[in-house]
Design an enzyme around this catalytic site. Structure first.
Site, PDB file in Angstrom:
ATOM      1  N   HIS A   1      -4.010   9.328  -6.924  1.00 28.85           N
ATOM      2  CA  HIS A   1      -5.138   9.568  -6.020  1.00 28.85           C
ATOM      3  C   HIS A   1      -5.294  11.039  -5.670  1.00 28.85           C
ATOM      4  O   HIS A   1      -4.317  11.782  -5.545  1.00 28.85           O
ATOM      5  CB  HIS A   1      -4.976   8.719  -4.756  1.00 28.85           C
ATOM      6  CG  HIS A   1      -5.062   7.252  -5.044  1.00 28.85           C
ATOM      7  ND1 HIS A   1      -4.023   6.392  -4.836  1.00 28.85           N
ATOM      8  CD2 HIS A   1      -6.062   6.520  -5.572  1.00 28.85           C
ATOM      9  CE1 HIS A   1      -4.392   5.172  -5.213  1.00 28.85           C
ATOM     10  NE2 HIS A   1      -5.628   5.231  -5.663  1.00 28.85           N
TER      11      HIS A   1
ATOM     12  N   GLY B   1       5.590  -1.384  -2.724  1.00 33.37           N
ATOM     13  CA  GLY B   1       5.798  -1.324  -1.274  1.00 33.37           C
ATOM     14  C   GLY B   1       7.158  -0.741  -0.928  1.00 33.37           C
ATOM     15  O   GLY B   1       8.012  -0.546  -1.797  1.00 33.37           O
TER      16      GLY B   1
ATOM     17  N   ASP C   1       6.194  -9.315   0.143  1.00 37.20           N
ATOM     18  CA  ASP C   1       6.009  -8.125  -0.701  1.00 37.20           C
ATOM     19  C   ASP C   1       7.082  -8.112  -1.782  1.00 37.20           C
ATOM     20  O   ASP C   1       8.239  -8.427  -1.524  1.00 37.20           O
ATOM     21  CB  ASP C   1       6.126  -6.860   0.172  1.00 37.20           C
ATOM     22  CG  ASP C   1       5.437  -5.660  -0.461  1.00 37.20           C
ATOM     23  OD1 ASP C   1       4.459  -5.166   0.118  1.00 37.20           O
ATOM     24  OD2 ASP C   1       5.890  -5.225  -1.548  1.00 37.20           O
TER      25      ASP C   1
ATOM     26  N   ALA D   1      -1.444  -6.390  -4.915  1.00 36.16           N
ATOM     27  CA  ALA D   1      -2.231  -6.368  -6.155  1.00 36.16           C
ATOM     28  C   ALA D   1      -1.862  -5.148  -6.985  1.00 36.16           C
ATOM     29  O   ALA D   1      -1.292  -4.185  -6.471  1.00 36.16           O
ATOM     30  CB  ALA D   1      -3.725  -6.304  -5.833  1.00 36.16           C
TER      31      ALA D   1
ATOM     32  N   TYR E   1      -9.782  -4.126 -13.915  1.00 36.42           N
ATOM     33  CA  TYR E   1      -9.366  -4.158 -12.508  1.00 36.42           C
ATOM     34  C   TYR E   1     -10.483  -4.736 -11.634  1.00 36.42           C
ATOM     35  O   TYR E   1     -10.278  -5.682 -10.862  1.00 36.42           O
ATOM     36  CB  TYR E   1      -8.994  -2.746 -12.044  1.00 36.42           C
ATOM     37  CG  TYR E   1      -8.852  -2.635 -10.547  1.00 36.42           C
ATOM     38  CD1 TYR E   1      -7.860  -3.316  -9.874  1.00 36.42           C
ATOM     39  CD2 TYR E   1      -9.742  -1.852  -9.795  1.00 36.42           C
ATOM     40  CE1 TYR E   1      -7.741  -3.241  -8.494  1.00 36.42           C
ATOM     41  CE2 TYR E   1      -9.629  -1.760  -8.423  1.00 36.42           C
ATOM     42  CZ  TYR E   1      -8.626  -2.457  -7.773  1.00 36.42           C
ATOM     43  OH  TYR E   1      -8.526  -2.382  -6.410  1.00 36.42           O
TER      44      TYR E   1
ATOM     45  N   SER F   1      -3.572  -1.993  -8.886  1.00 38.14           N
ATOM     46  CA  SER F   1      -4.814  -1.333  -8.453  1.00 38.14           C
ATOM     47  C   SER F   1      -5.186  -0.094  -9.268  1.00 38.14           C
ATOM     48  O   SER F   1      -5.906   0.756  -8.771  1.00 38.14           O
ATOM     49  CB  SER F   1      -4.699  -0.953  -6.974  1.00 38.14           C
ATOM     50  OG  SER F   1      -3.652  -0.029  -6.814  1.00 38.14           O
TER      51      SER F   1
ATOM     52  N   ASP G   1     -15.067   7.042 -14.813  1.00 37.50           N
ATOM     53  CA  ASP G   1     -15.368   7.530 -13.465  1.00 37.50           C
ATOM     54  C   ASP G   1     -16.881   7.608 -13.234  1.00 37.50           C
ATOM     55  O   ASP G   1     -17.568   8.394 -13.882  1.00 37.50           O
ATOM     56  CB  ASP G   1     -14.800   8.941 -13.268  1.00 37.50           C
ATOM     57  CG  ASP G   1     -13.453   8.939 -12.575  1.00 37.50           C
ATOM     58  OD1 ASP G   1     -13.093   7.911 -11.966  1.00 37.50           O
ATOM     59  OD2 ASP G   1     -12.766   9.972 -12.643  1.00 37.50           O
TER      60      ASP G   1
ATOM     61  N   LYS H   1     -10.743  -8.561  -9.542  1.00 39.10           N
ATOM     62  CA  LYS H   1     -11.030  -8.763  -8.120  1.00 39.10           C
ATOM     63  C   LYS H   1     -12.290  -9.608  -7.937  1.00 39.10           C
ATOM     64  O   LYS H   1     -12.375 -10.445  -7.034  1.00 39.10           O
ATOM     65  CB  LYS H   1     -11.201  -7.407  -7.429  1.00 39.10           C
ATOM     66  CG  LYS H   1      -9.923  -6.569  -7.370  1.00 39.10           C
ATOM     67  CD  LYS H   1      -9.082  -6.947  -6.169  1.00 39.10           C
ATOM     68  CE  LYS H   1      -7.870  -6.065  -6.001  1.00 39.10           C
ATOM     69  NZ  LYS H   1      -7.125  -6.333  -4.773  1.00 39.10           N
TER      70      LYS H   1
END
Ligand code: UDP
Length: 329
Positions: A190, A37, A32, A76, A142, A78, A284, A146
């Site tokens: 979030h 993190g 990491d 990653a 993004y 995100s 969105d 992936k």
């Protein structure tokens, strides 16, 4: 007992898998960068290699130092919005670094690779719930970053026999019910942590992004899946990787609107969530809900926390006990 490499194991989802592996008695090495993190998320007895994924020499040293049963690759970038400002950074950090990690795994003779993929592969879905074989049409750099990893992993299987499981996460939420680890992003974007922070007074009032969507209450609907259920899915796919590579949607299959999330946080926390209504956030989709039937059917995976209130209860407990997260910023 087996040994596993977990990149991003000090991050939100990765740390929950690390806990699950340790609980099974497995040996874990975490790689990491500690950019997102937290050292405090890693349990005692787990080796932390503090390194960038881009540092190929360090990554090769890790594979030389330990023999791994499988690699779980979480590390990653995100953020959809950020990816639309810096698309090439997402190509480099997500796509290139992931595929060079897979290359290092192949060179070291590792045969299994579990990859954190995303619902963002599906862009603006035409049909919901989103099936495993729905069109792949990312609406952001993004999502594309992936998808390119998934494609590279396909060829790594064809040519080198590297078996991969690409788990397309819907909205990760909640925290380990045993406490001690949880969500701590900077910046936090979030919905659930922002709602809880607003209710606790540790964050400003929430802005609801858009009230004119074609949904019953006009706000966006998402499929929130408990982070410990995400972790258990990673364990559930391992036996099947003996046979073949896998691609699964990973959600609860039930959607909740932004207003329903606010209601849940108010119900569980017993406090109002101060909020106002603002314009839509670019990019969105109105509804993102997974059809996760294939994962359930083929691996026997079952979420322990399918109900939104139960997810929110674990998140609330984490944020209330850790108002500054891990407190290391
Ligand atoms: N959302 C919101 N206000 C916020 C953050 C998020 O209304 O401050 C909404 C967002 O538009 C989406 C839902 O909450 O419909 C979940 O957003 P989040 O960023 O948590 O996850 P995403 O679905 O973007 O991966």
């Amino acid at each position: 007992m087996a040994r596993f490499l977990v990149t991003g194991g000090a991050g939100y989802v990765g740390s929950h898998l690390v806990r699950a592996l340790v609980a099974r008695g497995d040996e874990v090495v975490v790689l990491d960068s500690l950019r997102q993190g937290h050292r405090g998320a890693i349990p005692a007895g787990v080796e932390l290699v503090h390194a960038e994924l881009a540092d190929r020499r360090r990554v090769a040293e890790v594979f030389a130092a330990w023999k791994f049963e499988a690699v779980f690759h979480f590390a990653a970038l995100s953020l959809v919005g950020e990816s639309m400002r810096e698309p090439l950074r997402y190509c480099v950090e997500n796509t290139a670094n992931s595929l060079s990690l897979a290359d290092a795994a192949v060179q070291a003779g590792v045969r299994k690779f579990v990859f954190s993929s995303t619902a963002a592969l599906f862009g603006m879905p035409k049909v919901v719930p989103i099936a495993e074989d729905a069109d792949l049409a990312p609406a952001s750099a993004y999502g594309e970053s992936k998808l390119m990893v998934e494609k590279g992993l396909f060829w790594a299987d064809q040519v080198h026999g590297l078996r991969s499981a690409c788990l397309r996460y819907f909205n990760a939420a909640g925290a380990d019910a045993a406490g001690g680890i949880g969500e701590d992003h900077d910046p936090e974007t979030h919905l659930i942590p922002l709602c809880i922070g607003a209710a606790l007074g540790t964050r400003p009032a929430l802005t609801v992004f858009g009230t004119d969507y074609a949904t019953p209450d006009g706000t966006c609907i998402r499929d929130y899946v408990h982070v410990s259920d995400l972790a258990s899915a990673h364990l559930a796919v391992l036996p099947l990787l003996e046979e073949r590579s896998l691609r699964y949607n990973l959600g609860n299959g039930a959607g909740y609107s932004v207003k329903q999330v606010i209601d849940s946080v108010e119900r569980i926390g017993g406090r109002p969530v101060p909020h106002s209504f603002g314009p839509r956030r670019a990019g969105d989709p109105a509804v993102l809900v997974a059809a996760s039937d294939a994962l359930r059917r083929e691996t026997g995976w079952q979420p322990r926390f399918p109900a939104l209130d139960d997810i929110v209860r674990t998140a609330w407990a984490w944020h209330e006990a850790h108002p500054r997260g891990y407190g290391d910023r």
